[in-house]
Write an enzyme that holds these catalytic residues in place. Structure first.
Site, mmCIF file in Angstrom:
data_model
loop_
_atom_site.group_PDB
_atom_site.id
_atom_site.type_symbol
_atom_site.label_atom_id
_atom_site.label_comp_id
_atom_site.label_asym_id
_atom_site.label_seq_id
_atom_site.Cartn_x
_atom_site.Cartn_y
_atom_site.Cartn_z
ATOM 1 N N SER A 221 0.854 -1.200 0.000
ATOM 2 C CA SER A 221 0.000 0.000 0.000
ATOM 3 C C SER A 221 0.881 1.238 0.000
ATOM 4 O O SER A 221 1.785 1.353 0.843
ATOM 5 C CB SER A 221 -0.880 -0.017 1.252
ATOM 6 O OG SER A 221 -1.522 1.224 1.399
ATOM 7 N N CYS A 347 -7.863 1.321 11.437
ATOM 8 C CA CYS A 347 -9.129 0.900 10.839
ATOM 9 C C CYS A 347 -10.106 0.366 11.864
ATOM 10 O O CYS A 347 -11.259 0.106 11.545
ATOM 11 C CB CYS A 347 -8.887 -0.162 9.778
ATOM 12 S SG CYS A 347 -7.693 0.383 8.576
#
Ligand code: PLP
Length: 437
Positions: A221, A347
């Site tokens: 990422s 998250c």
């Protein structure tokens, strides 16, 4: 000493110790991106030169990302994020093998946890392997969990909360051996494949031998390696069949539809180059910063525990249990001093449930809720650590003085006592009330 210390200071003038959540865009990365947000805005799929020029730069970025993994450009697919890359690897293996079972662990990022939960609701089988108290995984457990209907084994390389590293290259070898056995017995049996979520690793550990290993799929990422948010990579080993997850145009050689996020891809290429260049610095300077930080806190404060196997962790990550104090209270107070850190992964922040990773390691809910993750980077300065070390010990002492729990209540922290949960909830409410006063 660098010290932005008052409310009036700029919000960007922070001591950022949360680099596993995201990282700043490196100046060199930003510089590489700018022309593709201004002058060179052509669509890389266009047939004329203005598009072809952009396509050429994407090819160069692809080569730079491939170099990070010792791979070839053809093995790199650009996606929108690490989550998409994770989802794509698993979905693709289920499609190409026609099998209905996935092996993973209890400590994966929500990108894999929530996808596999969804797969279970759809009728697929999922085996989630446990971890030991130090966060490590048993290779025998991996081998025993693989069945002839297993499509894919997906095991992260480095845990985002504790930094614990799994021996994924060895695991990939086990998976390949199983695949060879199944295919020998039945040539139509195509799996299982091996995927690793390596989102937390670039620039922190050496990935240059990935293509030589038995790893079939690997996710990255951009925003974890000083490139922008919203761009990711799925490495797919040559000759491994893959089907698109995002279906559309023929971009990424038909493997991922959607017009490319050109500037971010160019940025990611530059970030991959920098990650390679700075690898040894991360393994020496950043590791030394992290170790000094941990040693100083352990010396200064009792009832402190470092989570995860000490010598099998990312060099930049420190996950610490501060017994008798709620992590959320610590984080609020840290932010008062302009220090960013986190509990759990970014998250899952906001959830009152203790981290699934720490619970899987056998921490009691009370101790799991006292844990804070600090994660450093190339941009972390000595002065940041000094400042954090000035701030944290008196803050913890003050919070502990307010806490109804203490050394007489170690049972709450050492044993899984359900009653501790209720007490913890009350403590949390009292602490929050005191902070909001
Ligand atoms: N996997 C791991 C281990 C992560 O730490 C993260 C992000 O925190 C992701 C996957 C998801 O990456 P992205 O935010 O790019 O979707």
């Amino acid at each position: 000493m660098h010290a932005p210390r008052s409310e009036s200071d700029s919000r960007t003038d922070v001591i950022y110790l949360d680099n596993n959540a995201t990282t700043c865009v490196a100046p060199e990365v930003f510089e590489a991106m700018v022309p593709f947000l201004t002058e060179y805005y052509g669509n890389p799929s266009s047939a004329y030169g203005f598009g072809k020029l952009v396509e050429g730069h994407i090819t160069q970025a692809r080569e730079k990302v491939a170099a990070l993994l010792g791979a070839t450009a053809k093995e790199i697919i650009f996606t929108s994020c690490g989550t998409e890359s994770d989802n794509m690897a698993i979905w693709s293996a289920l499609q190409t093998t026609g099998k209905r079972h996935v092996v993973t662990t209890q400590v994966e990022h929500s990108a894999i946890m929530n996808q596999t939960e969804q797969l279970e609701r759809m009728g697929f089988g999922v085996t989630r392997l446990p971890v030991a108290a130090d966060g490590t995984l048993s290779l025998a457990d991996v081998e025993n969990a693989i069945r002839d209907d297993t499509a894919i084994v997906s095991i992260m390389w480095a845990n985002n909360e504790t930094g614990v590293l799994f021996p994924v290259e060895e695991i990939a070898g086990i998976v390949r051996k199983k695949r060879a056995e199944y295919t020998k017995a039945n040539p139509d049996n195509k799996g299982p494949f091996f995927h690793t979520d390596a989102v937390q690793t670039p620039g922190k550990i050496d990935l240059s031998h990935v293509a030589k290993s038995d790893i079939d799929f690997l996710s990255l990422s951009g925003h974890k390696l000083h490139a922008p948010k919203g761009v990711g990579v799925l490495y797919v080993k040559r000759r491994t069949k893959v089907v698109p997850y995002v279906i559309g145009g023929g971009q990424e050689r038909g493997k991922r539809g959607g017009t490319e996020n050109v500037a971010s891809i160019i940025g990611l290429g530059r970030a991959a180059e920098l990650a390679l260049e700075r690898l040894s610095e991360e393994q020496t300077r950043v590791r030394a910063l992290r170790d000094r930080f941990e040693e100083a806190l352990l010396k200064r404060l009792p009832y402190l525990y470092i989570n995860g196997k000490r010598d099998q962790r990312l060099p930049n990550t420190s996950n610490i249990a501060f017994d008798f104090v709620e992590a959320e209270a610590i984080l609020f107070r840290l932010w008062d001093k302009r220090i960013c850190a986190s509990s759990g992964s970014a998250c899952t922040t906001g959830s009152l449930d203790p981290s699934h990773v720490l619970v899987a390691m056998g921490l009691t809910p009370a101790r799991a809720r006292s844990c804070v993750r600090f994660s450093f980077s190339h941009f972390t300065r000595d002065a940041d650590i000094e400042y954090a070390l000035e701030v944290i010990p008196p803050m913890i002492e003050e919070l502990r003085a307010m806490s109804p729990l203490g050394p007489d209540h170690t049972d709450n922290f050492n044993y899984d006592v359900e009653a501790a949960r209720e007490k913890e909830e009350k403590l949390m409410a009292a602490t929050m009330a005191a902070i909001n006063d």
